[in-house]
Design a protein around this motif. Structure first.
Motif, PDB file in Angstrom:
ATOM      1  N   TYR A   1       0.837  -1.209   0.000  1.00  0.00           N
ATOM      2  CA  TYR A   1       0.000   0.000   0.000  1.00  0.00           C
ATOM      3  C   TYR A   1       0.870   1.257   0.000  1.00  0.00           C
ATOM      4  CZ  TYR A   1      -3.763   3.226   1.320  1.00  0.00           C
ATOM      5  OH  TYR A   1      -4.669   4.274   1.343  1.00  0.00           O
ATOM      6  N   GLN A   2       2.007   1.164   0.675  1.00  0.00           N
ATOM      7  CA  GLN A   2       2.903   2.319   0.793  1.00  0.00           C
ATOM      8  C   GLN A   2       3.942   2.383  -0.319  1.00  0.00           C
ATOM      9  OE1 GLN A   2       4.557   1.706   4.702  1.00  0.00           O
ATOM     10  NE2 GLN A   2       2.544   1.744   5.676  1.00  0.00           N
ATOM     11  N   THR A   3       3.987   1.355  -1.171  1.00  0.00           N
ATOM     12  CA  THR A   3       4.972   1.302  -2.244  1.00  0.00           C
ATOM     13  C   THR A   3       4.487   2.110  -3.440  1.00  0.00           C
ATOM     14  OG1 THR A   3       5.743  -0.894  -1.569  1.00  0.00           O
ATOM     15  CG2 THR A   3       6.251  -0.204  -3.814  1.00  0.00           C
ATOM     16  N   GLN A   4       5.313   3.040  -3.874  1.00  0.00           N
ATOM     17  CA  GLN A   4       4.931   3.915  -4.989  1.00  0.00           C
ATOM     18  C   GLN A   4       4.649   3.099  -6.250  1.00  0.00           C
ATOM     19  OE1 GLN A   4       7.843   6.907  -5.866  1.00  0.00           O
ATOM     20  NE2 GLN A   4       6.583   7.931  -7.409  1.00  0.00           N
ATOM     21  N   GLY A   5       3.539   3.400  -6.876  1.00  0.00           N
ATOM     22  CA  GLY A   5       3.192   2.753  -8.140  1.00  0.00           C
ATOM     23  C   GLY A   5       2.334   1.515  -8.013  1.00  0.00           C
ATOM     24  N   VAL A   6       2.134   0.998  -6.775  1.00  0.00           N
ATOM     25  CA  VAL A   6       1.312  -0.201  -6.598  1.00  0.00           C
ATOM     26  C   VAL A   6      -0.147   0.120  -6.882  1.00  0.00           C
ATOM     27  CG1 VAL A   6       0.399  -1.798  -4.875  1.00  0.00           C
ATOM     28  CG2 VAL A   6       2.852  -1.390  -5.009  1.00  0.00           C
ATOM     29  N   ASP A   7      -0.806  -0.779  -7.607  1.00  0.00           N
ATOM     30  CA  ASP A   7      -2.213  -0.593  -7.944  1.00  0.00           C
ATOM     31  C   ASP A   7      -3.068  -0.991  -6.745  1.00  0.00           C
ATOM     32  OD1 ASP A   7      -4.763  -0.544  -9.040  1.00  0.00           O
ATOM     33  OD2 ASP A   7      -4.074  -1.239 -11.000  1.00  0.00           O
ATOM     34  N   LYS A   8      -3.631  -0.012  -6.043  1.00  0.00           N
ATOM     35  CA  LYS A   8      -4.434  -0.280  -4.850  1.00  0.00           C
ATOM     36  C   LYS A   8      -5.747  -0.984  -5.187  1.00  0.00           C
ATOM     37  CE  LYS A   8      -2.546   3.490  -2.070  1.00  0.00           C
ATOM     38  NZ  LYS A   8      -1.904   4.504  -2.853  1.00  0.00           N
ATOM     39  N   GLU A   9      -6.173  -0.899  -6.439  1.00  0.00           N
ATOM     40  CA  GLU A   9      -7.391  -1.604  -6.845  1.00  0.00           C
ATOM     41  C   GLU A   9      -7.230  -3.117  -6.638  1.00  0.00           C
ATOM     42  OE1 GLU A   9      -8.465  -0.604 -10.804  1.00  0.00           O
ATOM     43  OE2 GLU A   9      -9.011   1.466 -10.319  1.00  0.00           O
ATOM     44  N   TYR A  10      -6.046  -3.637  -6.926  1.00  0.00           N
ATOM     45  CA  TYR A  10      -5.814  -5.073  -6.741  1.00  0.00           C
ATOM     46  C   TYR A  10      -5.840  -5.452  -5.271  1.00  0.00           C
ATOM     47  CZ  TYR A  10      -4.270  -5.109 -11.645  1.00  0.00           C
ATOM     48  OH  TYR A  10      -4.212  -4.992 -13.012  1.00  0.00           O
ATOM     49  N   LEU A  11      -5.240  -4.616  -4.414  1.00  0.00           N
ATOM     50  CA  LEU A  11      -5.270  -4.895  -2.979  1.00  0.00           C
ATOM     51  C   LEU A  11      -6.708  -4.925  -2.475  1.00  0.00           C
ATOM     52  CD1 LEU A  11      -2.330  -2.642  -1.699  1.00  0.00           C
ATOM     53  CD2 LEU A  11      -2.316  -5.115  -2.044  1.00  0.00           C
ATOM     54  N   ALA A  12      -7.540  -4.036  -3.004  1.00  0.00           N
ATOM     55  CA  ALA A  12      -8.941  -3.975  -2.572  1.00  0.00           C
ATOM     56  C   ALA A  12      -9.722  -5.200  -3.032  1.00  0.00           C
ATOM     57  CB  ALA A  12      -9.593  -2.702  -3.118  1.00  0.00           C
ATOM     58  N   ARG A  13      -9.383  -5.739  -4.184  1.00  0.00           N
ATOM     59  CA  ARG A  13     -10.160  -6.856  -4.749  1.00  0.00           C
ATOM     60  C   ARG A  13      -9.768  -8.211  -4.174  1.00  0.00           C
ATOM     61  NH1 ARG A  13      -9.765  -5.788 -11.247  1.00  0.00           N
ATOM     62  NH2 ARG A  13     -10.311  -3.580 -11.218  1.00  0.00           N
TER      63      ARG A  13
ATOM     64  N   MET B   1     -11.141  -0.246   5.965  1.00  0.00           N
ATOM     65  CA  MET B   1     -11.641   1.120   6.144  1.00  0.00           C
ATOM     66  C   MET B   1     -10.714   2.140   5.483  1.00  0.00           C
ATOM     67  SD  MET B   1     -14.552   0.809   7.445  1.00  0.00           S
ATOM     68  CE  MET B   1     -14.806   2.603   7.440  1.00  0.00           C
ATOM     69  N   ARG B   2      -9.430   1.869   5.477  1.00  0.00           N
ATOM     70  CA  ARG B   2      -8.485   2.773   4.809  1.00  0.00           C
ATOM     71  C   ARG B   2      -8.805   2.850   3.317  1.00  0.00           C
ATOM     72  NH1 ARG B   2      -2.873   0.323   4.667  1.00  0.00           N
ATOM     73  NH2 ARG B   2      -3.128   0.360   6.920  1.00  0.00           N
ATOM     74  N   LEU B   3      -9.082   1.684   2.725  1.00  0.00           N
ATOM     75  CA  LEU B   3      -9.424   1.654   1.305  1.00  0.00           C
ATOM     76  C   LEU B   3     -10.829   2.191   1.067  1.00  0.00           C
ATOM     77  CD1 LEU B   3      -7.838  -1.823   0.544  1.00  0.00           C
ATOM     78  CD2 LEU B   3      -7.130   0.331  -0.503  1.00  0.00           C
ATOM     79  N   PHE B   4     -11.744   1.893   1.981  1.00  0.00           N
ATOM     80  CA  PHE B   4     -13.124   2.378   1.854  1.00  0.00           C
ATOM     81  C   PHE B   4     -13.163   3.902   1.850  1.00  0.00           C
ATOM     82  CE2 PHE B   4     -17.210   3.716   3.640  1.00  0.00           C
ATOM     83  CZ  PHE B   4     -18.107   2.983   2.897  1.00  0.00           C
ATOM     84  N   ASN B   5     -12.317   4.512   2.659  1.00  0.00           N
ATOM     85  CA  ASN B   5     -12.303   5.972   2.786  1.00  0.00           C
ATOM     86  C   ASN B   5     -11.351   6.660   1.820  1.00  0.00           C
ATOM     87  OD1 ASN B   5     -14.201   6.115   4.954  1.00  0.00           O
ATOM     88  ND2 ASN B   5     -12.608   5.492   6.385  1.00  0.00           N
ATOM     89  N   ASP B   6     -10.699   5.874   0.971  1.00  0.00           N
ATOM     90  CA  ASP B   6      -9.781   6.433  -0.021  1.00  0.00           C
ATOM     91  C   ASP B   6     -10.604   7.008  -1.175  1.00  0.00           C
ATOM     92  OD1 ASP B   6      -7.931   6.905  -2.077  1.00  0.00           O
ATOM     93  OD2 ASP B   6      -6.652   5.241  -1.462  1.00  0.00           O
ATOM     94  N   GLU B   7     -10.606   8.317  -1.293  1.00  0.00           N
ATOM     95  CA  GLU B   7     -11.450   8.981  -2.299  1.00  0.00           C
ATOM     96  C   GLU B   7     -11.028   8.672  -3.727  1.00  0.00           C
ATOM     97  OE1 GLU B   7     -11.524  13.122  -1.415  1.00  0.00           O
ATOM     98  OE2 GLU B   7     -12.639  12.884   0.481  1.00  0.00           O
ATOM     99  N   ASP B   8      -9.798   8.223  -3.892  1.00  0.00           N
ATOM    100  CA  ASP B   8      -9.304   7.928  -5.239  1.00  0.00           C
ATOM    101  C   ASP B   8      -9.607   6.493  -5.680  1.00  0.00           C
ATOM    102  OD1 ASP B   8      -8.190  10.487  -5.493  1.00  0.00           O
ATOM    103  OD2 ASP B   8      -6.335   9.863  -4.502  1.00  0.00           O
ATOM    104  N   LEU B   9     -10.187   5.707  -4.751  1.00  0.00           N
ATOM    105  CA  LEU B   9     -10.460   4.298  -5.060  1.00  0.00           C
ATOM    106  C   LEU B   9     -11.948   4.084  -5.293  1.00  0.00           C
ATOM    107  CD1 LEU B   9      -9.057   1.384  -5.072  1.00  0.00           C
ATOM    108  CD2 LEU B   9     -10.128   1.133  -2.826  1.00  0.00           C
ATOM    109  N   ASN B  10     -12.277   3.500  -6.442  1.00  0.00           N
ATOM    110  CA  ASN B  10     -13.665   3.166  -6.728  1.00  0.00           C
ATOM    111  C   ASN B  10     -14.088   1.985  -5.850  1.00  0.00           C
ATOM    112  OD1 ASN B  10     -16.112   2.189  -7.927  1.00  0.00           O
ATOM    113  ND2 ASN B  10     -15.570   3.225  -9.829  1.00  0.00           N
ATOM    114  N   LYS B  11     -15.197   2.135  -5.136  1.00  0.00           N
ATOM    115  CA  LYS B  11     -15.621   1.093  -4.188  1.00  0.00           C
ATOM    116  C   LYS B  11     -16.038  -0.212  -4.868  1.00  0.00           C
ATOM    117  CE  LYS B  11     -16.921   4.123  -0.354  1.00  0.00           C
ATOM    118  NZ  LYS B  11     -16.221   5.298  -0.915  1.00  0.00           N
ATOM    119  N   LYS B  12     -16.193  -0.169  -6.193  1.00  0.00           N
ATOM    120  CA  LYS B  12     -16.534  -1.416  -6.888  1.00  0.00           C
ATOM    121  C   LYS B  12     -15.413  -2.443  -6.728  1.00  0.00           C
ATOM    122  CE  LYS B  12     -14.660  -0.470 -11.519  1.00  0.00           C
ATOM    123  NZ  LYS B  12     -14.980  -0.298 -12.955  1.00  0.00           N
ATOM    124  N   ASN B  13     -14.179  -1.964  -6.485  1.00  0.00           N
ATOM    125  CA  ASN B  13     -13.069  -2.880  -6.292  1.00  0.00           C
ATOM    126  C   ASN B  13     -13.215  -3.641  -4.980  1.00  0.00           C
ATOM    127  OD1 ASN B  13     -11.196  -2.248  -8.653  1.00  0.00           O
ATOM    128  ND2 ASN B  13     -11.571  -0.215  -7.816  1.00  0.00           N
TER     129      ASN B  13
END
Length: 299
Positions: free
Chosen positions: A40-52, A62-74
């Motif tokens: 999550y802290q590594t630059q360039g990592v796709d957070k969408e994959y971590l969420a899925r 909750m960190r991902l849920f509250n991340d405004e840049d992440l679509n909750k569909k993930n």
């Protein structure tokens, strides 16, 4: 025992340094809490994959849920959601199609989705692998439902299996794709026609005898067997030295020994390393978890 995650996370080569970490380790379904935080802290990592795909702690969710840049569909596609997280996403307006399809639903949540008038929601419910026999029967009675989904994804009772098998208008290949088949059902489908064999070859529940029958079947390309997620180390070696088998598929197998993992890692192919990054056995606990039986695999 080698640290498979560290080996891949630290690897770099000209032009592809950190690409494994950035694009592929996040696809792995068996990361530890610490590895998820690191990525999550590594630059360039796709957070969408971590969420899925990751097994998230409540804090990570909750960190991902509250991340405004992440679509909750993930997050809605994560199979490990708790009932409370499903409700939270539902109330937040997340994609109901994914919530109906991926996580394990309570009976109340199942009925909530079932009562939505859209047929597409019910078709996604039919693709949920956690359905009970009663829920399968309820969905089966819907006139416009895509019943191929029911045959392919959830665990059927033998009565439900035979209902599909004996339906002359139903394509048995959909049954052959079901990951919950018993050895007896696999034999029945094998004898029912050659078109089913490529799907049966991918089934994680093959016995050793059934594996060898398919391996020696002149009409079946062994690349289908290489896609089976539950190969033993001996079966992996057999296919590794078989002409025409795609070694990238073998790199995904959870039961790779350390020796086989290093053989793949040292192969020289960057593509094989990308597949190793997605291997569920990346952590020692995963080796124990997948020592036998069926497991959660993305088909």
């Amino acid at each position: 025992m080698i640290d498979r995650f560290k080996l891949l996370y630290d690897w770099g080569a000209d032009g592809v340094k950190n690409q494994i970490a950035e694009e592929y380790l996040g696809l792995n379904p068996n990361l530890t809490t610490e590895q998820i935080d690191l990525l999550y802290q590594t630059q360039g990592v796709d957070k969408e994959y971590l969420a899925r795909y990751s097994k998230l702690t409540e804090e990570q969710f909750m960190r991902l849920f509250n991340d405004e840049d992440l679509n909750k569909k993930n997050l809605s596609q994560n199979r490990n959601l708790t009932p409370e997280q499903i409700d939270l996403l539902y109330d937040a307006g997340a994609d109901k199609w994914y919530l109906a399809r991926f996580p394990k639903l309570t009976e109340e949540q199942f009925i909530r989705f079932f009562n939505i008038s859209l047929n597409e929601i019910k078709n996604n419910l039919a693709r949920n692998r956690n359905l009970t026999p009663e829920q399968i029967d309820l969905l089966y009675q819907i006139k416009d439902l895509n019943k191929e989904y029911l045959a392919t994804y959830p665990k059927l009772t033998n009565e439900q299996f035979m209902r599909f098998f004996n339906d002359e208008d139903f394509v048995k290949g959909f049954l052959a794709m079901n990951p919950h088949l018993t050895p007896e059902q696999i034999d029945l489908l094998y004898d029912a026609g050659a078109n089913n064999k490529k799907y049966l070859a991918r089934n994680a529940r093959l016995t050793d005898e059934q594996f060898m029958r398919l391996f020696n079947d002149g009409g079946l390309h062994n690349s289908y067997l290489a896609q089976n997620p539950n190969l033993t180390p001996e079966q992996i070696d057999l296919l590794y030295y078989t002409k025409g088998v795609d070694k990238k598929n073998l790199a995904l197998k959870p039961r790779l020994t350390d020796e086989q993992f290093l053989r793949a890692f040292n192969d020289g192919s960057v593509l094989i390393k990308y597949h190793l990054a997605q291997n569920p056995s990346i952590n020692p606990l995963a080796n124990q978890q997948f020592a036998s039986g069926i497991f959660n695999w993305r088909w």
